[in-house]
Design an enzyme around this catalytic site. Sequence first.
Site, PDB file in Angstrom:
ATOM      1  N   GLU A 277      -2.573  55.332  89.500  1.00 25.12           N
ATOM      2  CA  GLU A 277      -1.660  55.198  90.635  1.00 25.12           C
ATOM      3  C   GLU A 277      -1.728  56.395  91.595  1.00 25.12           C
ATOM      4  O   GLU A 277      -1.242  57.478  91.237  1.00 25.12           O
ATOM      5  CB  GLU A 277      -0.224  55.089  90.114  1.00 25.12           C
TER       6      GLU A 277
ATOM      7  N   HIS B 237       1.578  51.765  92.539  1.00 26.64           N
ATOM      8  CA  HIS B 237       1.556  51.687  91.071  1.00 26.64           C
ATOM      9  C   HIS B 237       0.591  50.592  90.592  1.00 26.64           C
ATOM     10  O   HIS B 237       1.021  49.572  90.044  1.00 26.64           O
ATOM     11  CB  HIS B 237       2.993  51.390  90.611  1.00 26.64           C
TER      12      HIS B 237
HETATM   13  O1  TA6 Z   1       3.723  54.837  85.990  1.00 29.37           O
HETATM   14  C1  TA6 Z   1       4.076  55.100  84.678  1.00 29.37           C
HETATM   15  C2  TA6 Z   1       5.558  54.818  84.472  1.00 29.37           C
HETATM   16  O2  TA6 Z   1       6.348  55.798  85.097  1.00 29.37           O
HETATM   17  C3  TA6 Z   1       5.804  54.722  82.973  1.00 29.37           C
HETATM   18  O3  TA6 Z   1       6.615  55.772  82.525  1.00 29.37           O
HETATM   19  C4  TA6 Z   1       6.459  53.345  82.809  1.00 29.37           C
HETATM   20  O4  TA6 Z   1       7.858  53.469  82.889  1.00 29.37           O
HETATM   21  C5  TA6 Z   1       5.856  52.598  83.992  1.00 29.37           C
HETATM   22  O5  TA6 Z   1       5.920  53.543  85.044  1.00 29.37           O
HETATM   23  C6  TA6 Z   1       6.475  51.259  84.302  1.00 29.37           C
HETATM   24  O6  TA6 Z   1       7.756  51.428  84.831  1.00 29.37           O
HETATM   25  P1  TA6 Z   1       8.578  50.082  85.213  1.00 29.37           P
HETATM   26  O7  TA6 Z   1       9.861  50.560  85.801  1.00 29.37           O
HETATM   27  O8  TA6 Z   1       7.735  49.326  86.214  1.00 29.37           O
HETATM   28  O9  TA6 Z   1       8.713  49.311  83.927  1.00 29.37           O
END
Ligand code: TA6
Length: 298
Positions: A271, A168
């Site tokens: 990601e 991520h």
């Molecule tokens: O990668 C995108 C995502 O799935 C968004 O929907 C947002 O929730 C982000 O991840 C961050 O998630 P987190 O749990 O790290 O706040």
Amino acid sequence: MIDRLNEQYGLHGHVHFAGGRGGMPRALIANDHADAEVYLHGAHVTAFAPRGEAPVLWLSPDAVFTSGRAIRGGVPIVWPWFGPHGSDSTKPQHGFARNLQWQVAATRACADGSSEITLELTENEHTLALWPHPFRLEHTVRAGRGLSMVLTSHNTGDEPVSLGAALHSYFSIADITQARVEGLEECTYLDQLTSRIVKRQPGPVTFDREVDRIYFGAPRDRVIVDATAGRAVHVATTGSRSTVVWNPWVDKSRAMADFPDEGYRNMLCVEPANAGDDVRVLAPGEHHTLTATISITP
Ligand code: TA6
């Protein structure tokens, strides 16, 4: 613990260990080509910069460094599910691997002058309560002219398991309104904001509002063009047929306590993932590798 890590895994001119924020142990990589930082917590890459370059990864100045939650920014490891848990909303979003302390398994000085560290995580009572399967997860980070991350999932149990994952990655962007992502043209994507499948991405992805999409398609290089910074960030991947693109924009930025209100202007997540219907099923004894290789060009 730091002394033992340095005795066992420190490599002069490559890797040494020190206390970090929240008192958490981290590996500091410094070689002829780059500087990088990897916390044992979550096997979390929190910094990478080729020598003479501005930081490539974005780390929230409001990030919280405590056990049981993820550091905001850098490259959180989403595993063993992407997004909310499929059936139990009390389980942590994006799985548990990023919330736990990993062990150092190896460090290596590479022939090309880059430095490598491998961290690993195996099941424990906490993970078994969340996900009733044994496993071994290895994350190998190599920092040199580029940054490569290799996440290998081993099914050490006697039942098949279904894995969702993502590297991520939060990238540092000079000005999101002048940035674009190339390499996703024509891809079908799932818009996470509307839960709609959109048939094709017309041209580069640009940003003037919140974007939260899972793009599907064979792995091709994704290129983040940061026009204001005058550089391009190349993200190559293997083991992935889904790429998540996320910018929270202003409302979400303000809603996250560990994220500056205006932070969206200077970051972008691209990601490499196994997300959506790109989850992978591992038979007993099988393994799957998801990789991301990040490099910079003018
Ligand atoms: O990668 C995108 C995502 O799935 C968004 O929907 C947002 O929730 C982000 O991840 C961050 O998630 P987190 O749990 O790290 O706040």
